[in-house]
Design a protein around this motif. Structure first.
Motif, PDB file in Angstrom:
ATOM      1  N   UNK A 135     -36.255 -33.998  42.715  1.00  0.00           N
ATOM      2  CA  UNK A 135     -35.700 -35.353  42.868  1.00  0.00           C
ATOM      3  C   UNK A 135     -34.362 -35.297  43.609  1.00  0.00           C
ATOM      4  N   UNK A 136     -33.531 -34.313  43.308  1.00  0.00           N
ATOM      5  CA  UNK A 136     -32.257 -34.200  44.020  1.00  0.00           C
ATOM      6  C   UNK A 136     -32.497 -33.977  45.512  1.00  0.00           C
ATOM      7  N   UNK A 137     -33.436 -33.117  45.851  1.00  0.00           N
ATOM      8  CA  UNK A 137     -33.753 -32.862  47.250  1.00  0.00           C
ATOM      9  C   UNK A 137     -34.199 -34.157  47.938  1.00  0.00           C
ATOM     10  N   UNK A 138     -35.029 -34.937  47.261  1.00  0.00           N
ATOM     11  CA  UNK A 138     -35.485 -36.223  47.822  1.00  0.00           C
ATOM     12  C   UNK A 138     -34.318 -37.189  48.017  1.00  0.00           C
ATOM     13  N   UNK A 139     -33.444 -37.269  47.017  1.00  0.00           N
ATOM     14  CA  UNK A 139     -32.297 -38.179  47.104  1.00  0.00           C
ATOM     15  C   UNK A 139     -31.349 -37.788  48.235  1.00  0.00           C
ATOM     16  N   UNK A 140     -31.114 -36.497  48.386  1.00  0.00           N
ATOM     17  CA  UNK A 140     -30.197 -36.041  49.429  1.00  0.00           C
ATOM     18  C   UNK A 140     -30.821 -36.135  50.818  1.00  0.00           C
ATOM     19  N   UNK A 141     -32.143 -36.103  50.886  1.00  0.00           N
ATOM     20  CA  UNK A 141     -32.826 -36.161  52.169  1.00  0.00           C
ATOM     21  C   UNK A 141     -32.979 -37.592  52.678  1.00  0.00           C
ATOM     22  N   UNK A 142     -32.808 -38.553  51.780  1.00  0.00           N
ATOM     23  CA  UNK A 142     -33.012 -39.959  52.206  1.00  0.00           C
ATOM     24  C   UNK A 142     -31.710 -40.624  52.614  1.00  0.00           C
ATOM     25  N   UNK A 184     -29.977 -27.668  52.677  1.00  0.00           N
ATOM     26  CA  UNK A 184     -29.469 -29.027  52.882  1.00  0.00           C
ATOM     27  C   UNK A 184     -27.992 -29.128  52.482  1.00  0.00           C
ATOM     28  N   UNK A 185     -27.651 -28.542  51.336  1.00  0.00           N
ATOM     29  CA  UNK A 185     -26.263 -28.570  50.882  1.00  0.00           C
ATOM     30  C   UNK A 185     -25.353 -27.834  51.868  1.00  0.00           C
ATOM     31  N   UNK A 186     -25.822 -26.713  52.389  1.00  0.00           N
ATOM     32  CA  UNK A 186     -25.037 -25.954  53.366  1.00  0.00           C
ATOM     33  C   UNK A 186     -24.802 -26.751  54.643  1.00  0.00           C
ATOM     34  N   UNK A 187     -25.833 -27.410  55.136  1.00  0.00           N
ATOM     35  CA  UNK A 187     -25.676 -28.167  56.381  1.00  0.00           C
ATOM     36  C   UNK A 187     -24.719 -29.347  56.202  1.00  0.00           C
ATOM     37  N   UNK A 188     -24.635 -29.888  54.989  1.00  0.00           N
ATOM     38  CA  UNK A 188     -23.728 -31.006  54.731  1.00  0.00           C
ATOM     39  C   UNK A 188     -22.360 -30.532  54.243  1.00  0.00           C
ATOM     40  N   UNK A 189     -22.239 -29.214  54.006  1.00  0.00           N
ATOM     41  CA  UNK A 189     -21.009 -28.636  53.462  1.00  0.00           C
ATOM     42  C   UNK A 189     -20.641 -29.279  52.127  1.00  0.00           C
ATOM     43  N   UNK A 190     -21.663 -29.430  51.277  1.00  0.00           N
ATOM     44  CA  UNK A 190     -21.500 -30.022  49.949  1.00  0.00           C
ATOM     45  C   UNK A 190     -21.653 -28.950  48.887  1.00  0.00           C
ATOM     46  N   UNK A 191     -21.070 -29.232  47.722  1.00  0.00           N
ATOM     47  CA  UNK A 191     -21.261 -28.382  46.546  1.00  0.00           C
ATOM     48  C   UNK A 191     -21.930 -29.202  45.449  1.00  0.00           C
ATOM     49  N   UNK A 192     -22.589 -28.484  44.553  1.00  0.00           N
ATOM     50  CA  UNK A 192     -23.339 -29.097  43.457  1.00  0.00           C
ATOM     51  C   UNK A 192     -22.832 -28.554  42.123  1.00  0.00           C
ATOM     52  N   UNK A 193     -22.962 -29.375  41.080  1.00  0.00           N
ATOM     53  CA  UNK A 193     -22.675 -28.953  39.708  1.00  0.00           C
ATOM     54  C   UNK A 193     -23.746 -29.555  38.811  1.00  0.00           C
TER      55      UNK A 193
END
Length: 164
Positions: A157-164, A13-22
């Protein structure tokens, strides 16, 4: 879904959005960061992790106000919020997660028993709006079981938040 499968789904999901996480971890001591960086190619979406185990580390690394820790305690949603918001700000990422809790076997109280873990998720959407969500969970088991459950919950929870 187990923690590794959740991490893989999150990575995609992060790759498809071109986002980074910390991340900012306290009671999990880097367990979530280790789980994420076990995945090949994680450098494309994982920016950094902070192990802010002490109150001083939370203040110095993430800008959590000392007064906030003194008034609410290190294990509180207020501190988890400040940790995730500080992580997002300092790391300049789209998504930040914080975890602070009591893994035991000692350190608990009547108000905050062993297994109490507070979480924060700060997400900046593509419009630039920043939203922070917090939650508190009470996990059961020994120290490692509590840490494992906390890591899994944070990623799920992060996966759910980013998917919604």
């Amino acid at each position: 879904m187990n923690t590794v499968d959740t991490a893989k789904a999150l990575a995609n999901l992060l790759l498809t959005q071109d986002w980074k996480i910390a991340l900012a971890e306290s009671c999990t001591g880097g367990l979530v960061c280790a789980t994420l960086t076990e995945l090949p190619g994680s450098s494309a979406w994982f920016e950094r992790g902070y192990i802010t185990y002490s109150n001083l580390a939370k203040t110095e690394c993430l800008g959590v106000p000392t007064e906030l820790i003194e008034s609410h305690g290190a294990v509180s949603e207020a501190v988890a919020r400040a940790m995730s918001e500080g992580t997002q700000r300092v790391a300049k990422v789209k998504a930040a997660v914080s975890i602070t809790g009591i893994a035991g076997p000692s350190g608990g109280s009547t108000e905050k028993p062993v297994g109490t873990v507070c979480f924060g998720w700060t997400i900046q959407n593509n419009s630039g709006d920043i939203c922070t969500t917090c939650d508190t969970q009470l996990f059961q088991g020994n120290r490692q079981a509590i840490r494992d459950q906390a890591a899994h919950f944070a990623l799920t929870k992060l996966l759910k938040l980013l998917s919604s």
